[in-house]
Write an enzyme that holds these catalytic residues in place. Sequence first.
Site, mmCIF file in Angstrom:
data_model
loop_
_atom_site.group_PDB
_atom_site.id
_atom_site.type_symbol
_atom_site.label_atom_id
_atom_site.label_comp_id
_atom_site.label_asym_id
_atom_site.label_seq_id
_atom_site.Cartn_x
_atom_site.Cartn_y
_atom_site.Cartn_z
ATOM 1 N N ARG A 11 0.886 -1.036 -0.114
ATOM 2 C CA ARG A 11 0.092 -0.077 0.274
ATOM 3 C C ARG A 11 1.063 1.277 -0.124
ATOM 4 O O ARG A 11 0.339 2.363 -0.007
ATOM 5 C CB ARG A 11 -0.937 -0.042 1.380
ATOM 6 C CG ARG A 11 -2.011 -1.174 0.946
ATOM 7 C CD ARG A 11 -3.074 -0.983 2.139
ATOM 8 N NE ARG A 11 -4.245 -1.909 1.864
ATOM 9 C CZ ARG A 11 -5.142 -1.994 2.813
ATOM 10 N NH1 ARG A 11 -5.151 -1.405 3.942
ATOM 11 N NH2 ARG A 11 -6.180 -3.089 2.473
ATOM 12 N N GLU A 17 -1.346 -8.628 -6.103
ATOM 13 C CA GLU A 17 -2.715 -8.885 -6.411
ATOM 14 C C GLU A 17 -2.598 -10.297 -6.629
ATOM 15 O O GLU A 17 -3.516 -11.188 -6.293
ATOM 16 C CB GLU A 17 -3.210 -8.095 -7.460
ATOM 17 C CG GLU A 17 -3.690 -6.809 -6.922
ATOM 18 C CD GLU A 17 -4.884 -6.631 -6.034
ATOM 19 O OE1 GLU A 17 -5.807 -7.434 -6.120
ATOM 20 O OE2 GLU A 17 -4.679 -5.680 -5.215
ATOM 21 N N GLN A 66 -5.126 -16.292 -3.775
ATOM 22 C CA GLN A 66 -5.576 -17.522 -2.986
ATOM 23 C C GLN A 66 -4.818 -17.721 -1.686
ATOM 24 O O GLN A 66 -4.686 -18.647 -1.258
ATOM 25 C CB GLN A 66 -5.350 -18.731 -3.842
ATOM 26 C CG GLN A 66 -6.457 -19.297 -4.592
ATOM 27 C CD GLN A 66 -6.703 -18.522 -5.946
ATOM 28 O OE1 GLN A 66 -5.624 -18.235 -6.436
ATOM 29 N NE2 GLN A 66 -7.807 -18.220 -6.071
ATOM 30 N N GLY A 81 1.663 -21.673 -2.936
ATOM 31 C CA GLY A 81 0.633 -22.756 -3.219
ATOM 32 C C GLY A 81 0.288 -22.120 -4.684
ATOM 33 O O GLY A 81 0.408 -20.920 -5.177
ATOM 34 N N TYR A 82 -0.668 -23.120 -5.336
ATOM 35 C CA TYR A 82 -1.050 -22.587 -6.705
ATOM 36 C C TYR A 82 -0.158 -22.092 -7.460
ATOM 37 O O TYR A 82 0.129 -21.106 -8.166
ATOM 38 C CB TYR A 82 -2.192 -21.707 -6.639
ATOM 39 C CG TYR A 82 -3.407 -22.213 -5.929
ATOM 40 C CD1 TYR A 82 -4.347 -23.331 -6.412
ATOM 41 C CD2 TYR A 82 -3.853 -21.901 -4.549
ATOM 42 C CE1 TYR A 82 -5.129 -23.713 -5.843
ATOM 43 C CE2 TYR A 82 -4.789 -22.534 -4.014
ATOM 44 C CZ TYR A 82 -5.712 -23.356 -4.709
ATOM 45 O OH TYR A 82 -6.666 -23.958 -4.080
#
Length: 282
Positions: free
Chosen positions: A31, A43, A48, A87-88
């Site tokens: 931010r 983002e 996830q 992850g992912y």
Amino acid sequence: MIDVPYDERIPGFVTLVLKQGESHYRDFPWRHTRDPYAVLVSEIMLQQTQVARVLPYWERWLLDFPTLDALAAAPLEAILRAWQGLGYNRRAVALKRLAELLSQQPDGRPAVLPDDDAALRALPGVGPSTAAGVRAFAYGQPSVYLETNVRAVVLHELFADSTEVSDRELLPLLAQAAEFSVASGVEPHVWNCALLDYGAFLKSSRPNPSRRSAHHTRQTRFEGSKRQKRARLLRLVLEVPFVSSEEAARELGGDVEEAIQLLGELQAEGFVVTDGTGWRVN
DNA sequence: ATCCTGGTCT
DNA sequence: AGACCAGGAT
């Protein structure tokens, strides 16, 4: 977008969200930058994954791959290593592809992340939420940013007694609220931060209101899953330079057929390549 | 030990 | 509609 009549609750809703957002404001490092690439990375990582886990990865990533051009030039191996544990893993492959697409500028100009919705969403790994997030937080443009925290806010405040609420019902109200906030002189990033922070607070202080979304689904168990096996195989390929199908099978405690099947899928998705005798990172 | 969380792509 | 990862919560 469905054309619904203007909802009289919008001004009160916007005022309340802005106030709650201020009370529950969270100060994240992403931010404090407007660098579109840095915002995009946050983002994608947050798609996830919980904030606490993303924080160290985001810091490290921007040191290792400070720009889109640096990311485009980096070996996939280094990129997947930097992603390990988030992850992912497909998100990392998509991010690499995105960087390669954008860095192919004429005259070797620096890569530029687009600022319009259609161009952003045409990029791999970028859907409606990520595009809206980048537009608001990097470019200061109004956007309708519907993700899980925002869903929690809208469901809690405007659909208190409803269940199985679809995004098609939420979107028009969120769009009206976004428009009202802009018309009131509120910066898009302030409005969206307020939604996220109030939503995160709601989820921590009561049963997740997003469960009343029609799109809420429960994850199948991870232990013993194909997801877990894929993750193990990718980890193995990142650990040793060259992996035979037999070694891969041993890693899974399963048969060679299964290992070849899974590695073949990883190959089709761009993670690994084979020379016929074994596998390595693409 | 089992449950819970989530945006994009196919 | 269902697959993809992993770690924190219970």
